[in-house]
Motif scaffolding. Structure first.
Motif, short mmCIF file in Angstrom:
data_model
loop_
_atom_site.label_atom_id
_atom_site.label_comp_id
_atom_site.label_asym_id
_atom_site.label_seq_id
_atom_site.Cartn_x
_atom_site.Cartn_y
_atom_site.Cartn_z
N MET A 1 5.88 11.39 -1.39
CA MET A 1 6.94 11.15 -0.69
C MET A 1 8.27 10.27 -1.47
SD MET A 1 6.09 9.66 3.15
CE MET A 1 4.79 8.44 2.11
N LEU A 2 7.79 9.99 -2.55
CA LEU A 2 8.68 9.29 -3.70
C LEU A 2 8.43 9.74 -4.98
CD1 LEU A 2 10.58 7.02 -3.44
CD2 LEU A 2 8.95 5.44 -3.76
N PRO A 3 8.63 11.11 -5.21
CA PRO A 3 8.34 11.71 -6.26
C PRO A 3 9.18 10.80 -7.82
CG PRO A 3 8.78 13.43 -4.99
CD PRO A 3 9.40 12.18 -4.17
N ALA A 4 10.36 10.51 -7.60
CA ALA A 4 11.34 9.92 -8.61
C ALA A 4 10.95 8.59 -9.16
CB ALA A 4 12.66 9.76 -8.19
N HIS A 5 10.00 7.85 -8.09
CA HIS A 5 9.54 6.79 -8.36
C HIS A 5 8.26 6.26 -9.00
CE1 HIS A 5 13.17 4.72 -6.82
NE2 HIS A 5 12.92 5.05 -5.43
N GLY A 6 7.51 7.19 -9.33
CA GLY A 6 6.14 7.04 -9.91
C GLY A 6 5.09 6.75 -9.10
N ALA A 7 4.30 5.64 -9.73
CA ALA A 7 3.05 5.25 -8.72
C ALA A 7 2.86 3.79 -9.19
CB ALA A 7 1.83 6.25 -8.82
N LEU A 8 1.81 3.34 -8.66
CA LEU A 8 1.32 1.85 -8.84
C LEU A 8 0.01 2.19 -9.69
CD1 LEU A 8 2.00 -0.02 -5.54
CD2 LEU A 8 3.33 -0.13 -7.55
N HIS A 9 -0.07 1.68 -10.80
CA HIS A 9 -1.32 1.74 -11.59
C HIS A 9 -2.10 0.49 -11.77
CE1 HIS A 9 0.23 5.75 -12.78
NE2 HIS A 9 1.50 5.20 -12.99
N SER A 10 -1.93 -0.16 -10.87
CA SER A 10 -3.02 -1.54 -11.09
C SER A 10 -4.21 -1.10 -10.61
CB SER A 10 -2.33 -2.53 -10.15
OG SER A 10 -2.68 -2.34 -8.92
N PRO A 11 -5.25 -1.91 -11.15
CA PRO A 11 -6.71 -1.72 -10.90
C PRO A 11 -6.91 -1.81 -9.32
CG PRO A 11 -6.30 -3.12 -13.08
CD PRO A 11 -5.07 -2.87 -12.32
N ALA A 12 -6.23 -2.80 -8.71
CA ALA A 12 -6.56 -3.03 -7.42
C ALA A 12 -6.04 -1.77 -6.54
CB ALA A 12 -5.65 -4.28 -7.04
N TYR A 13 -5.19 -1.06 -6.91
CA TYR A 13 -4.47 0.25 -6.19
C TYR A 13 -5.43 1.31 -6.44
CZ TYR A 13 -0.39 -1.56 -3.83
OH TYR A 13 0.57 -1.97 -3.15
N ARG A 14 -6.02 1.15 -7.64
CA ARG A 14 -6.94 2.27 -8.08
C ARG A 14 -8.19 2.09 -7.26
NH1 ARG A 14 -4.96 1.95 -13.53
NH2 ARG A 14 -6.68 0.24 -14.05
N LYS A 15 -8.84 0.93 -7.09
CA LYS A 15 -10.01 0.72 -6.26
C LYS A 15 -9.87 1.05 -5.03
CE LYS A 15 -12.05 -2.90 -9.45
NZ LYS A 15 -12.25 -4.46 -9.63
N THR A 16 -8.80 0.48 -4.39
CA THR A 16 -8.47 0.95 -3.02
C THR A 16 -8.25 2.35 -2.65
OG1 THR A 16 -7.22 -1.23 -3.00
CG2 THR A 16 -6.66 0.64 -1.12
N THR A 17 -7.71 3.13 -3.68
CA THR A 17 -7.63 4.43 -3.55
C THR A 17 -9.18 5.15 -3.33
OG1 THR A 17 -5.44 4.64 -4.50
CG2 THR A 17 -6.56 6.75 -4.41
N ARG A 18 -9.88 4.91 -4.28
CA ARG A 18 -11.27 5.46 -4.29
C ARG A 18 -12.19 4.88 -3.09
NH1 ARG A 18 -11.06 3.97 -10.35
NH2 ARG A 18 -12.09 1.82 -9.68
N ALA B 1 -10.93 4.19 -0.15
CA ALA B 1 -10.14 5.30 1.00
C ALA B 1 -10.94 6.39 0.73
CB ALA B 1 -8.82 5.21 0.97
N ALA B 2 -10.92 7.27 -0.26
CA ALA B 2 -11.31 8.50 -0.52
C ALA B 2 -13.04 8.65 -0.17
CB ALA B 2 -11.29 9.11 -1.83
N VAL B 3 -13.69 7.52 -0.55
CA VAL B 3 -15.06 7.69 -0.25
C VAL B 3 -15.16 7.35 1.27
CG1 VAL B 3 -17.05 6.17 -0.02
CG2 VAL B 3 -15.86 6.56 -2.38
#
Length: 352
Positions: A1-18, A20-22
């Motif tokens: 939804m926000l292509p121009a703004h990039g992403a959050l790359h912090s370890p906490a967000y990466r862990k949360t994403t993983r 959520a996927a599991v």
């Protein structure tokens, strides 16, 4: 939804994403197993009151919350995608709410199923439209138009009121026949909704992978879970464990959409001014020309607001200071370039 703004790359967000996927994959596995066990797919345990309360909490209430937050995201970012997401969840949320109220009356079970399924189909179509707009990489239309937002939400509510009127007038076709089950119309409607939801999840997932977008990942997972939940509800008899597992997947899908819009708002708060708009404000000529200049120049270009927060951070600055633009946007400049003990010295050097 926000292509121009990039992403959050912090370890906490990466862990949360993983995580959520599991969780999503686990729920998908449960539904897959239930679908091949006749006892789970056919043995009914229906509780109308419990179903109404769960739908009211996880479909209607969460949908209204997501729609409200989506409006905030639209106002802060100028992007139309969160507004479209808000309309999509309103279709499903209002459909579930109206269907629950219909079920509480002396109406036929077909009326409950018909209203709910119509809302699901409209929501799926809007989610697919949102995914297509996201994939186009259109620029933000800032500033946001409150008139557009009110009109979009008003039209959504109006359409669902028309569906309610059609149900009251017995105009809606037969979706469910007690004793016989789903009609061909319901089968076609749910198949179309599942197909649209799945396609939208795939499109958003591709964008999430390309952009490493955390918000887009949660949006994709939410759509996938909703499609999976519709599949479980479609394959299982009403009240069966498979049907309840499908409903649970839909509830989880709504919570994932809530997470997606919350992350989106955080990104929008950290990056309130896009590169194009920031350059246009500081230079009097073409924003496109200066955006290209800032992004391709070998020298680091950084701009901060009066509060000392970064709102422009070009690729050369990323290489020099070791922070991506997504990490730098919205943070204090001194926190990025100076040790805590040297902060005062740098502040004096900058004249602030």
């Amino acid at each position: 939804m926000l292509p121009a703004h990039g992403a959050l790359h912090s370890p906490a967000y990466r862990k949360t994403t993983r995580f959520a996927a599991v969780a999503a994959c686990t729920l998908a596995l449960v539904i897959f197993i239930f679908a091949f066990v006749p006892a789970f797919a056919e043995t009914p345990y229906e509780n109308p009151l419990l179903l109404f309360l769960l739908n009211a909490a996880f479909l209607s209430a969460v949908s209204v919350l997501v729609a409200g937050l989506a409006l905030v995201g639209y106002v802060r970012s100028g992007r139309v995608e969160p507004l479209m997401l808000g309309c999509a969840v309103l279709f499903s949320g209002l459909g579930a709410l109206i269907a629950g109220l219909v079920a509480g009356g002396q109406r036929s079970p077909n009326d409950f199923v018909a209203v709910h399924n119509v809302g699901v189909v409209l929501a799926a179509a809007m989610h697919l439209a949102t995914a297509c707009v996201t994939a186009r990489h259109a620029p933000a239309a800032a500033p946001a138009s409150l008139r557009l937002a009110v009109g979009a939400y008003g039209a959504t509510v109006g359409i669902m009121l028309l569906v309610l009127a059609a149900e009251r007038a017995d105009v809606l076709p037969m979706f469910y026949i007690p004793g016989s089950g789903s009609t061909r119309i319901r089968q076609l409607a749910l198949t179309g909704a599942i197909a649209m939801m799945s396609t939208a999840a795939g499109l958003v997932g591709l964008e999430a992978r390309r952009l490493s977008g955390v918000s887009l990942r949660f949006y994709s997972l939410g759509l996938g879970l909703t499609a999976l939940g519709l599949t479980g509800a479609f394959l299982g008899s009403p009240g069966s464990l498979l049907s309840w597992a499908g409903r649970g997947a839909q509830y989880a899908g709504n919570l994932y959409l809530l997470a997606a819009i919350l992350i989106f708002i955080r990104l929008a708060r950290r990056q309130q001014v896009e590169v194009r708009l920031a350059v246009a404000e500081f230079f009097s000529e073409s924003a496109d020309h200066y955006q290209s200049l800032v992004e391709n120049i070998k020298a680091a270009v950084v701009s901060i607001d009066p509060a000392g927060k970064v709102f422009l951070w070009n690729p050369a600055a990323e290489r020099m200071f070791g922070f991506s633009a997504a990490e730098a946007m919205g943070r204090q400049f001194l926190d990025l370039v100076a040790d805590p003990e040297d902060g005062d010295k740098v502040r004096v050097a900058l004249g602030s």
